[in-house]
Design a protein around this motif. Sequence first.
Motif, mmCIF file in Angstrom:
data_model
loop_
_atom_site.group_PDB
_atom_site.id
_atom_site.type_symbol
_atom_site.label_atom_id
_atom_site.label_comp_id
_atom_site.label_asym_id
_atom_site.label_seq_id
_atom_site.Cartn_x
_atom_site.Cartn_y
_atom_site.Cartn_z
ATOM 1 N N ILE A 43 3.322 6.084 18.361
ATOM 2 C CA ILE A 43 2.518 6.856 17.415
ATOM 3 C C ILE A 43 3.233 7.053 16.077
ATOM 4 C CG2 ILE A 43 1.535 9.173 17.042
ATOM 5 C CD1 ILE A 43 1.200 9.245 20.134
ATOM 6 N N GLY A 44 4.567 7.081 16.114
ATOM 7 C CA GLY A 44 5.338 7.460 14.939
ATOM 8 C C GLY A 44 5.036 6.660 13.684
ATOM 9 N N GLN A 45 4.937 5.355 13.822
ATOM 10 C CA GLN A 45 4.705 4.526 12.638
ATOM 11 C C GLN A 45 3.368 4.842 11.992
ATOM 12 O OE1 GLN A 45 4.936 0.308 13.319
ATOM 13 N NE2 GLN A 45 4.386 -0.218 11.229
ATOM 14 N N LYS A 46 2.309 4.964 12.803
ATOM 15 C CA LYS A 46 0.987 5.257 12.257
ATOM 16 C C LYS A 46 0.932 6.650 11.641
ATOM 17 C CE LYS A 46 -1.122 1.431 13.499
ATOM 18 N NZ LYS A 46 -1.684 0.493 12.496
ATOM 19 N N LEU A 47 1.611 7.599 12.279
ATOM 20 C CA LEU A 47 1.633 8.949 11.728
ATOM 21 C C LEU A 47 2.362 8.965 10.399
ATOM 22 C CD1 LEU A 47 1.058 11.966 12.030
ATOM 23 C CD2 LEU A 47 3.203 12.174 13.312
ATOM 24 N N GLY A 48 3.471 8.214 10.319
ATOM 25 C CA GLY A 48 4.211 8.143 9.062
ATOM 26 C C GLY A 48 3.382 7.575 7.925
ATOM 27 N N GLU A 49 2.533 6.604 8.248
ATOM 28 C CA GLU A 49 1.664 6.029 7.217
ATOM 29 C C GLU A 49 0.685 7.064 6.678
ATOM 30 O OE1 GLU A 49 -0.172 2.717 9.107
ATOM 31 O OE2 GLU A 49 1.676 1.529 9.240
ATOM 32 N N ARG A 50 0.165 7.912 7.559
ATOM 33 C CA ARG A 50 -0.782 8.934 7.116
ATOM 34 C C ARG A 50 -0.081 10.043 6.340
ATOM 35 N NH1 ARG A 50 -5.900 8.915 8.778
ATOM 36 N NH2 ARG A 50 -6.029 11.140 8.273
ATOM 37 N N LEU A 51 1.151 10.374 6.766
ATOM 38 C CA LEU A 51 1.885 11.431 6.080
ATOM 39 C C LEU A 51 2.537 10.938 4.792
ATOM 40 C CD1 LEU A 51 3.659 13.104 9.142
ATOM 41 C CD2 LEU A 51 1.813 14.085 7.774
ATOM 42 N N GLY A 52 2.631 9.615 4.647
ATOM 43 C CA GLY A 52 3.279 9.065 3.469
ATOM 44 C C GLY A 52 4.776 9.249 3.479
ATOM 45 N N GLN A 53 5.378 9.233 4.660
ATOM 46 C CA GLN A 53 6.811 9.449 4.776
ATOM 47 C C GLN A 53 7.304 8.829 6.076
ATOM 48 O OE1 GLN A 53 7.188 13.966 5.906
ATOM 49 N NE2 GLN A 53 5.476 13.667 4.517
ATOM 50 N N THR A 54 8.615 8.676 6.168
ATOM 51 C CA THR A 54 9.188 8.075 7.356
ATOM 52 C C THR A 54 9.230 9.080 8.503
ATOM 53 O OG1 THR A 54 10.578 6.628 6.016
ATOM 54 C CG2 THR A 54 11.227 6.941 8.307
#
Length: 314
Positions: A43-54
Amino acid sequence: MLPSLPPLRSARRPCTPTPAFQAGLPVVPYPPGGSADIPPRTIGQKLGERLGQTVVVENKAGAGTAIGAKAVASAAPDGYTLLLGTVSSQAINPAMTKVGYDALKDFVAVSPVAAIPFVLVAHPSLPAANVGDVLAMARANPGKVGYASAGPGTSNHLAGELMASSAKVQLMHVPYKGSAPALNDVLGGHVPLMFDLLATALPNVQSGKLKALAVTSRQRTPLLPNVPTARESGLQDYEVTAWFGVFAPAGTPAPVVARLNADLTAVLQAPDMQKRLRELGAEPESGPAEAYGRYVRDEADKWGAVVRKAGLTP
């Protein structure tokens, strides 16, 4: 409008760590590579894309999830340090021993993530075709029908305790130091039964090395559509899953929790993410933070009662 979060510090560029970002997002209280480690990395990568951060996943294993959970409980409540909490860290372990944190007061539930059901598996030599047969054997031989587990207080141990309590029978708990040695002895016919996670039970059931008697989820799993649930097998209200969810330190601002919940919900409801999690044997879950908080409290009450009735101690 949901708030935006300032960029998280990326592990790719040097920075001076601060207490607000000492653990990353989220902390996993298990070693790398296990069943609890897969969902956050998926999930981490997709969540990072939505949050705009690593999004950085950090494993803080030890003390039966207590080390990682305690680290998040004491972290700054700013939305940067989160916990990938499980039924063990939030419901079972706090009922059994002093873990150094209050699972209900020191955290705020952010979002469910997934749940993995267990499968009651048996060695092919066991003359039981279903749960009813196992219970009949237990009634005829009190305390002599054994089931293996990953150790005292683990989910697959308490799955057996809950079944015994629900059916008013006595089963013999055979603890091991981990799921792998427990499963090996069931495969070898040394112990007849085990509540094994769907992900690891599936290949052994499909190959005929073990037979599946029931799944412990509320509904049947599409991965084993012909295997009934424990409820269908006569155990009313019986449900056991290894569930995962995201938790923040108590005091995290409501707008931050709402933003994280909204983004996690969007990620978890995406068809590709649901497909990926189901391939791993997990059932994706999402929903409002408040409802998830109530579910966690109910689970803490349920497993606390099981622990007390069984007289379990560390």
